[in-house]
Design a protein around this motif. Sequence first.
Motif, mmCIF file in Angstrom:
data_model
loop_
_atom_site.group_PDB
_atom_site.id
_atom_site.type_symbol
_atom_site.label_atom_id
_atom_site.label_comp_id
_atom_site.label_asym_id
_atom_site.label_seq_id
_atom_site.Cartn_x
_atom_site.Cartn_y
_atom_site.Cartn_z
ATOM 1 N N GLU A 61 22.707 7.896 -6.724
ATOM 2 C CA GLU A 61 21.273 8.065 -6.898
ATOM 3 C C GLU A 61 20.547 6.729 -7.035
ATOM 4 O O GLU A 61 19.410 6.576 -6.584
ATOM 5 C CB GLU A 61 21.004 8.944 -8.116
ATOM 6 C CG GLU A 61 21.497 10.382 -7.962
ATOM 7 C CD GLU A 61 20.851 11.083 -6.785
ATOM 8 O OE1 GLU A 61 19.614 11.103 -6.702
ATOM 9 O OE2 GLU A 61 21.588 11.594 -5.913
ATOM 10 N N VAL A 62 21.213 5.737 -7.659
ATOM 11 C CA VAL A 62 20.602 4.401 -7.770
ATOM 12 C C VAL A 62 20.493 3.753 -6.401
ATOM 13 O O VAL A 62 19.457 3.179 -6.036
ATOM 14 C CB VAL A 62 21.421 3.504 -8.731
ATOM 15 C CG1 VAL A 62 20.968 2.041 -8.613
ATOM 16 C CG2 VAL A 62 21.253 3.976 -10.165
ATOM 17 N N LEU A 63 21.564 3.828 -5.603
ATOM 18 C CA LEU A 63 21.555 3.238 -4.268
ATOM 19 C C LEU A 63 20.555 3.932 -3.351
ATOM 20 O O LEU A 63 20.042 3.319 -2.402
ATOM 21 C CB LEU A 63 22.959 3.295 -3.657
ATOM 22 C CG LEU A 63 24.029 2.415 -4.340
ATOM 23 C CD1 LEU A 63 25.385 2.617 -3.682
ATOM 24 C CD2 LEU A 63 23.620 0.942 -4.276
ATOM 25 N N SER A 64 20.292 5.188 -3.632
ATOM 26 C CA SER A 64 19.327 5.944 -2.821
ATOM 27 C C SER A 64 17.898 5.797 -3.346
ATOM 28 O O SER A 64 16.979 6.427 -2.807
ATOM 29 C CB SER A 64 19.702 7.429 -2.788
ATOM 30 O OG SER A 64 21.007 7.607 -2.257
ATOM 31 N N ASP A 65 17.735 4.998 -4.399
ATOM 32 C CA ASP A 65 16.433 4.786 -5.034
ATOM 33 C C ASP A 65 15.809 6.066 -5.572
ATOM 34 O O ASP A 65 14.588 6.194 -5.678
ATOM 35 C CB ASP A 65 15.445 4.126 -4.040
ATOM 36 C CG ASP A 65 15.836 2.688 -3.734
ATOM 37 O OD1 ASP A 65 16.354 2.009 -4.648
ATOM 38 O OD2 ASP A 65 15.628 2.253 -2.579
ATOM 39 N N ASN A 66 16.667 7.016 -5.942
ATOM 40 C CA ASN A 66 16.168 8.258 -6.526
ATOM 41 C C ASN A 66 15.986 8.145 -8.038
ATOM 42 O O ASN A 66 15.216 8.902 -8.637
ATOM 43 C CB ASN A 66 17.110 9.411 -6.209
ATOM 44 C CG ASN A 66 17.141 9.729 -4.725
ATOM 45 O OD1 ASN A 66 16.124 9.614 -4.035
ATOM 46 N ND2 ASN A 66 18.303 10.131 -4.221
#
Length: 216
Positions: A61-66
């Motif tokens: 989720e962090v890498l996806s900017d969520n």
Amino acid sequence: MKIEVDDLEKSGYILIDKLEHKNLILFLNEKNKEKKNIVFYLYFFLLILPLPIISFCFTKEVLSDNITIIRGILHCMLGVIITLLFIPFHEFLHAFAYKVVGAKNISFYSNFKKLYFAVISDKSVLNVNEFRIVALLPFVFVILITLFIALKMDTYWLLTLLSFLTLHNLFCSGDFSLLNYMEINKERGIVTFDDKKNGITFFYEEVDEIRNQKFK
């Protein structure tokens, strides 16, 4: 179990072990060195299972900017706080389980210095099946509720929920250590009861002659 404490020896039971409540951690550490039942391995699996899920969910989720890292960490910390607040309810579930199996004289005790809490049922004799219900009810309840709630959570609150589940599972280690001890000795007809006045839990087993007669 429909037998009185004073009738145990008359009914063919002998004392095999005792746990002084003030030395609970020492007792559990000693018993954890003994043979392990499958229930202990299942517990260990469920204990570590949430960790890779949290790691995967957080990273993805962090890498996806969520989600943001800071807010994600804060939600994980919130799970720790919720777990601490849940401790009284955890013990209430143990007390409820005692009621379910017919135990009486239920009371709570704690040792804040050593950070453990427990429920005892004074002079109520439990066999393995009854003890299993008492030991497992909070653990099973939390897992089932967590799975149900998780379906309706966003990522942040899912991290909170998984953090809560992980720490609560860890807090159940004492329950599973005692359950493991009961399970590996169930063929010996082991039973247990608490002595509130003296702060001791006793473990008895059936003598061989009595136990063998039951299976003839």
